[in-house]
Design an enzyme around this catalytic site. Structure first.
Site, PDB file in Angstrom:
ATOM      1  N   ASN A 123      18.891 -25.681 -10.958  1.00 48.26           N
ATOM      2  CA  ASN A 123      18.104 -24.516 -10.572  1.00 48.26           C
ATOM      3  C   ASN A 123      17.735 -24.495  -9.095  1.00 48.26           C
ATOM      4  O   ASN A 123      17.652 -23.430  -8.490  1.00 48.26           O
ATOM      5  CB  ASN A 123      16.828 -24.481 -11.432  1.00 48.26           C
ATOM      6  CG  ASN A 123      15.781 -23.539 -10.872  1.00 48.26           C
ATOM      7  OD1 ASN A 123      15.889 -22.325 -10.971  1.00 48.26           O
ATOM      8  ND2 ASN A 123      14.746 -24.119 -10.260  1.00 48.26           N
ATOM      9  N   THR A 178       9.720 -14.535  -7.947  1.00 51.07           N
ATOM     10  CA  THR A 178       9.390 -15.891  -7.522  1.00 51.07           C
ATOM     11  C   THR A 178       9.068 -15.905  -6.028  1.00 51.07           C
ATOM     12  O   THR A 178       9.147 -14.881  -5.341  1.00 51.07           O
ATOM     13  CB  THR A 178      10.578 -16.833  -7.774  1.00 51.07           C
ATOM     14  OG1 THR A 178      11.689 -16.402  -6.966  1.00 51.07           O
ATOM     15  CG2 THR A 178      10.997 -16.820  -9.242  1.00 51.07           C
ATOM     16  N   ILE A 205      15.917 -30.688 -15.057  1.00 50.70           N
ATOM     17  CA  ILE A 205      15.781 -29.454 -14.286  1.00 50.70           C
ATOM     18  C   ILE A 205      15.574 -29.797 -12.818  1.00 50.70           C
ATOM     19  O   ILE A 205      14.624 -30.519 -12.472  1.00 50.70           O
ATOM     20  CB  ILE A 205      14.600 -28.596 -14.771  1.00 50.70           C
ATOM     21  CG1 ILE A 205      14.717 -28.298 -16.270  1.00 50.70           C
ATOM     22  CG2 ILE A 205      14.511 -27.296 -13.965  1.00 50.70           C
ATOM     23  CD1 ILE A 205      13.495 -27.590 -16.847  1.00 50.70           C
ATOM     24  N   LYS A 245      26.633 -19.519  -4.262  1.00 50.00           N
ATOM     25  CA  LYS A 245      26.531 -19.164  -5.678  1.00 50.00           C
ATOM     26  C   LYS A 245      27.907 -18.910  -6.291  1.00 50.00           C
ATOM     27  O   LYS A 245      28.157 -19.223  -7.458  1.00 50.00           O
ATOM     28  CB  LYS A 245      25.618 -17.950  -5.855  1.00 50.00           C
ATOM     29  CG  LYS A 245      24.154 -18.242  -5.549  1.00 50.00           C
ATOM     30  CD  LYS A 245      23.611 -19.347  -6.448  1.00 50.00           C
ATOM     31  CE  LYS A 245      22.148 -19.607  -6.233  1.00 50.00           C
ATOM     32  NZ  LYS A 245      21.588 -20.658  -7.141  1.00 50.00           N
ATOM     33  N   TYR A 271      24.440 -17.540   1.193  1.00 45.58           N
ATOM     34  CA  TYR A 271      23.873 -17.629  -0.154  1.00 45.58           C
ATOM     35  C   TYR A 271      24.898 -17.196  -1.202  1.00 45.58           C
ATOM     36  O   TYR A 271      25.107 -17.868  -2.219  1.00 45.58           O
ATOM     37  CB  TYR A 271      22.622 -16.761  -0.246  1.00 45.58           C
ATOM     38  CG  TYR A 271      21.950 -16.765  -1.595  1.00 45.58           C
ATOM     39  CD1 TYR A 271      21.393 -17.933  -2.116  1.00 45.58           C
ATOM     40  CD2 TYR A 271      21.840 -15.592  -2.349  1.00 45.58           C
ATOM     41  CE1 TYR A 271      20.763 -17.936  -3.358  1.00 45.58           C
ATOM     42  CE2 TYR A 271      21.202 -15.582  -3.578  1.00 45.58           C
ATOM     43  CZ  TYR A 271      20.672 -16.764  -4.085  1.00 45.58           C
ATOM     44  OH  TYR A 271      20.056 -16.762  -5.315  1.00 45.58           O
ATOM     45  N   VAL A 290      14.220 -12.140 -10.218  1.00 43.27           N
ATOM     46  CA  VAL A 290      13.040 -12.780 -10.801  1.00 43.27           C
ATOM     47  C   VAL A 290      11.922 -12.846  -9.756  1.00 43.27           C
ATOM     48  O   VAL A 290      12.168 -13.144  -8.576  1.00 43.27           O
ATOM     49  CB  VAL A 290      13.383 -14.190 -11.310  1.00 43.27           C
ATOM     50  CG1 VAL A 290      12.178 -14.810 -12.023  1.00 43.27           C
ATOM     51  CG2 VAL A 290      14.592 -14.126 -12.254  1.00 43.27           C
TER      52      VAL A 290
END
Length: 258
Positions: free
Chosen positions: A79, A179, A6, A149, A145, A177
């Protein structure tokens, strides 16, 4: 034996994913600038993945090859990412554009390429890019961004088209999410980032998914027998499909019991 790699494992979704697999007794290799407290099953390498020369040197040292030894299945979860620059074109810092391309695109592609090069005969490899809806729909202020992606989405499509033996790959959008990245988004200047009010309202309305919930769903998607059949996936779409299937099963069982 399954082993998990990860990137960006020390915070947010990456941390939740690491904790999920460690709780299952699976060995995890975490790659991040900052490290978690030592724990059983966790191997950590302090790496600034924006520094592609540093990453390239570490990959050449054989640490990845040593970790995957004896594994029957290796899962790579790309990630680590940066959302900067959150700004419309013309207001973006060149240094932020460079950093985004290196971290969001170069590092995942380098890790994926090396893993496929060094894996042992008979090892199954699963590669997961943590994608984003921003790579599939245009948002003002996210040209960089979103482009990074979208690049991961297309990388997943291309590797799937290459039909590597024992490789399953998917780019998974995790939804919104809760975060530190979301907090970073909400701290932007509205002049730079026209979507600011939308993300502030999402938090106010309770529209954010917890990292733990997102991580659990992603882990279920990875473990699914159909993982990789579709290289572009979304946590929300997948969960909605599972809910509908469970509902259909419940109706069938109820009708059979009558």
């Amino acid at each position: 034996m399954q082993k998990i790699i990860i990137s960006g494992h020390s915070r947010g979704l990456g941390k939740a994913l690491a904790e999920h697999y460690l709780a299952q007794g699976v060995q995890v290799l975490g790659l991040s600038r900052t490290l978690l407290p030592e724990q059983v099953g966790l191997t950590q390498i302090a790496l600034d993945l924006q520094q592609t020369d540093t990453l390239s040197a570490w990959l050449a040292q054989g640490g990845l090859q040593h970790f995957i030894a004896e594994a029957s299945e290796v899962v790579l979860i790309n990630n680590a990412a940066t959302v900067e620059p959150c700004a419309v074109a013309g207001r973006q810092r060149p240094s932020e554009i460079t950093a985004a391309v290196q971290l969001n695109i170069a590092a995942p592609l380098m890790l994926s390429n090396t893993l496929l090069h060094i894996r042992q005969a008979g090892q199954t490899v699963k590669i997961i890019h943590i994608g984003s809806g921003a790579g599939r729909k245009a948002y003002a202020g996210w040209s960089v961004y979103g482009a990074t992606k979208a690049a991961l989405d297309h990388h997943a499509r291309c590797l799937a088209a290459e039909q590597h033996e024992r490789l399953n790959i998917a780019s998974i959008a995790p939804g919104v999410v809760d975060t530190e990245m979301q907090a970073q988004i909400r701290s932007q200047n509205e002049q730079d980032f026209p979507l600011l009010n939308r993300f502030q309202q999402l938090q106010a309305d309770g529209g954010l998914t917890s990292p733990q919930t997102a991580a659990e769903t992603i882990a279920h998607m990875i473990a699914d027998d159909d993982f990789g059949l579709e290289p572009i996936q979304d946590v929300r779409t997948w969960q909605a499909l599972q809910d509908s299937l469970h509902c259909a099963d419940a109706i069938r069982i109820s009708s059979e019991a009558v």
